[in-house]
Design a protein around this motif. Structure first.
Motif, short mmCIF file in Angstrom:
data_model
loop_
_atom_site.label_atom_id
_atom_site.label_comp_id
_atom_site.label_asym_id
_atom_site.label_seq_id
_atom_site.Cartn_x
_atom_site.Cartn_y
_atom_site.Cartn_z
N GLU A 66 0.74 -1.21 -0.01
CA GLU A 66 0.14 0.01 0.16
C GLU A 66 0.84 1.23 0.04
O GLU A 66 0.69 2.27 -0.80
N LEU A 67 1.80 1.11 1.12
CA LEU A 67 2.85 2.33 0.88
C LEU A 67 3.50 2.48 -0.30
O LEU A 67 4.00 3.50 -0.83
N ARG A 68 4.15 1.29 -0.83
CA ARG A 68 5.11 1.50 -1.80
C ARG A 68 3.90 1.95 -3.16
O ARG A 68 4.64 2.55 -4.17
N GLY A 69 3.10 1.53 -3.28
CA GLY A 69 1.98 1.84 -4.43
C GLY A 69 1.91 3.30 -4.51
O GLY A 69 1.47 3.90 -5.65
N ARG A 70 2.17 4.01 -3.48
CA ARG A 70 2.19 5.66 -3.44
C ARG A 70 3.47 6.31 -3.47
O ARG A 70 3.31 7.43 -3.33
N HIS B 4 6.37 5.53 -2.03
CA HIS B 4 7.47 5.43 -0.74
C HIS B 4 8.15 4.02 -0.62
O HIS B 4 7.88 3.17 -1.28
N LYS C 100 -5.03 -0.45 3.97
CA LYS C 100 -5.25 0.64 3.34
C LYS C 100 -5.56 1.90 4.15
O LYS C 100 -5.13 2.76 3.94
N ALA D 67 -2.31 3.07 5.78
CA ALA D 67 -1.50 3.45 4.88
C ALA D 67 -2.10 4.93 4.58
O ALA D 67 -1.19 5.98 4.56
N ASP D 68 -3.48 5.18 4.79
CA ASP D 68 -3.83 6.63 4.45
C ASP D 68 -3.60 7.66 5.79
O ASP D 68 -3.18 8.41 5.44
N GLU E 259 0.16 8.16 5.61
CA GLU E 259 0.55 9.29 4.48
C GLU E 259 0.14 10.65 4.80
O GLU E 259 0.86 11.67 4.64
#
Length: 216
Positions: free
Chosen positions: A23-27, A29, A202, A205-206, A209
């Motif tokens: 989830e974080l890598r997809g954003r 990070h 998710k 992760a929101d 972030e």
């Protein structure tokens, strides 16, 4: 882009973060999750912190995320390496010189019936995932629980605390009091059990972030 250093709780492992990391890598990070040396009878709290620091290496824009018992480790990492932010996720908040083994008594923790660990810790985690989590538990050696927390005070790093409203282990009313007494801040809150990284990756992760500092 931030680098999230993800520190698991007592008896846990890097696997605990395996749903949050994508989830974080997809954003955009980076993430670093390590297995703390919890089974090593010779490893103390500073050894735990060194394990994280060595894994992070020379990565920059560091955000340290500590879950549960990992709360004893996260601040040590921030005291020994520059970090932009420390996020405590339903985590234990140590006091200077406090032994982790004494934290329960010192905070007035109401000990729970451990006969149903899934119901206590993972009640909103999908059944197969909760069952796998139980198979991955590790024993926790005594040294790191018996030695005093080595800092004289909280590290000079912005700190957020995220409690879980449906946590049956570190219950919301208990954690609100501990956060107020020990950090002097009001915690943020998220729905779910003691393991939001497995139940709500998710949403977690929101939140993480959303904590990131705004950069020019």
């Amino acid at each position: 882009m931030a680098t999230f250093a993800l520190i698991h709780g007592g008896g846990g492992s890097a696997w605990d973060w395996h749903l949050l990391e994508p989830e974080l890598r997809g954003r955009g990070h980076d993430t670093v999750a390590v297995d703390l040396p919890v089974e090593d009878e010779s490893a103390g709290l500073l050894d735990y912190a060194d394990t994280v620091i060595e894994a992070v290496g020379d990565r920059r824009d560091l955000v340290v995320v500590a879950h549960s018992w990992g709360g004893f480790v996260g601040p040590l990492v921030c005291a020994r390496r520059p970090a932009d932010l420390l996020v405590m996720v339903t985590a234990m908040i140590p006091a200077p010189g406090e032994r982790p083994a004494d934290w329960w008594r010192d905070t007035g923790f109401d000990h729970k019936d451990m006969d149903d660990p899934i119901g206590l810790f993972l009640h909103d985690v999908p059944a197969e995932l909760a069952a796998e989590s139980m198979t991955r538990g590790r024993s926790h050696a005594d040294k790191s629980t018996a030695e005093p927390w080595p800092l004289d005070g909280w590290p000079d790093v912005p700190t957020r605390f995220l409690l879980c409203r449906d946590d049956r282990f570190f219950t919301p009313d208990f954690m609100r009091r501990v956060v107020r007494d020990r950090l002097g801040i009001t915690p943020d809150e998220i729905d779910g059990s003691h393991a939001p990284m497995l139940a709500r990756p998710k949403e977690l992760a929101d939140r993480l972030e959303g904590y990131l500092p705004v950069r020019p």
